[in-house]
Design a protein around this motif. Structure first.
Motif, mmCIF file in Angstrom:
data_model
loop_
_atom_site.group_PDB
_atom_site.id
_atom_site.type_symbol
_atom_site.label_atom_id
_atom_site.label_comp_id
_atom_site.label_asym_id
_atom_site.label_seq_id
_atom_site.Cartn_x
_atom_site.Cartn_y
_atom_site.Cartn_z
ATOM 1 N N LEU A 133 -3.949 110.517 -81.174
ATOM 2 C CA LEU A 133 -3.052 109.829 -80.514
ATOM 3 C C LEU A 133 -2.489 108.487 -81.031
ATOM 4 N N CYS B 229 -0.033 115.131 -73.196
ATOM 5 C CA CYS B 229 0.075 115.718 -74.641
ATOM 6 C C CYS B 229 0.703 117.137 -74.641
ATOM 7 N N ARG B 230 0.449 117.863 -73.401
ATOM 8 C CA ARG B 230 0.928 119.223 -73.522
ATOM 9 C C ARG B 230 2.365 119.411 -72.720
ATOM 10 N N ASN C 151 -4.661 114.167 -72.009
ATOM 11 C CA ASN C 151 -4.748 115.596 -72.459
ATOM 12 C C ASN C 151 -3.851 116.253 -71.685
#
Length: 238
Positions: A47, A23-24, A20
């Motif tokens: 993903l 991904c940023r 999580n």
């Protein structure tokens, strides 16, 4: 600037949280697991996934170990699996950055000996946290409400590349609060012995090619900052 290729080995509870956050950051993330259920959950979140037998060097190579991956996170449920995967990955890719998590007290030393560059020990982190809660409860409460309370906050490394516009700037002159809502912590200076120069103490230090700027702020602003200060493309680049 080309995004980093990161392999996340193990998509259980911890792997999901790590994914999580990754991904940023704008990286290219590949989730590697041999459990169909874990892979299905990762695929549901959009993903990229790959089923892999960690004990097979050919399959590790197919996953990008020794080839396309710049960094891997070793987050398998058992310490023995993490140690074995770390040994195999290091043998295939001597320059690969390997970050592993220890699942029991004392296993951190084994993972480092196996070739991990960095080992995260949850037991040590928990012990420090408990100690801080006892000794400095107000500080811990403030951090929980500000820094750690922001799920989108990221501590990021931005390499100073030639032509990026950062090289030659004084550390104290890099003010990112207005355009990006980022705070400059300092810079890791490139050289025979890399060391950290804090912005508050070494404001006059001029950034050089190969230095790494350390910033903190929302992940979206980190991505924009990296894109804006990437070196300009030359003719023929795509």
């Amino acid at each position: 600037m080309k995004p980093r290729r990161i392999g996340l080995f193990g998509y259980a509870k911890l792997g999901m949280e790590v994914a999580n956050h990754l991904c940023r950051t704008g990286c290219e993330l590949l989730v590697v697991d041999r459990d169909d259920g874990n892979l299905a959950r990762a695929a549901e979140r959009g993903l990229q996934t790959l089923k892999c037998d960690y004990t097979d060097d050919l399959e590790l190579a197919r996953a990008g170990v020794g080839g396309g991956l710049d960094l891997i996170f070793v987050l398998l449920p058992e310490d023995a699996e993490n140690v074995f995967l770390t040994i195999s990955a290091r043998a295939l890719a001597p320059r690969l950055t390997i970050v592993a998590v220890s699942d029991s007290p004392g296993s951190a030393a084994k993972l480092l000996a196996a070739g991990a560059d960095k080992v995260i020990d949850p037991f040590e982190i928990a012990a420090r946290r408990i100690t801080d809660l006892i000794r400095k409860p107000l500080v811990v409460d403030m951090l929980d409400q500000t820094v750690f309370g922001q799920a989108d906050l990221e501590l990021a490394e931005v390499e100073v590349l030639p032509g990026s516009g950062l090289a030659g700037l004084a550390l104290g002159a890099v003010d990112l609060r207005e355009g990006y809502e980022l705070v400059v912590i300092g810079a890791v200076v490139d050289g025979a012995e890399r060391h950290l120069r804090f912005a508050a103490e070494d404001a006059g230090y001029r950034l050089r090619r190969g230095d790494v700027l350390l910033v903190a702020g929302p992940s979206g602003d980190v991505v924009r900052f990296r894109a804006d200060f990437a070196p300009p493309r030359t003719d023929g680049q795509r």
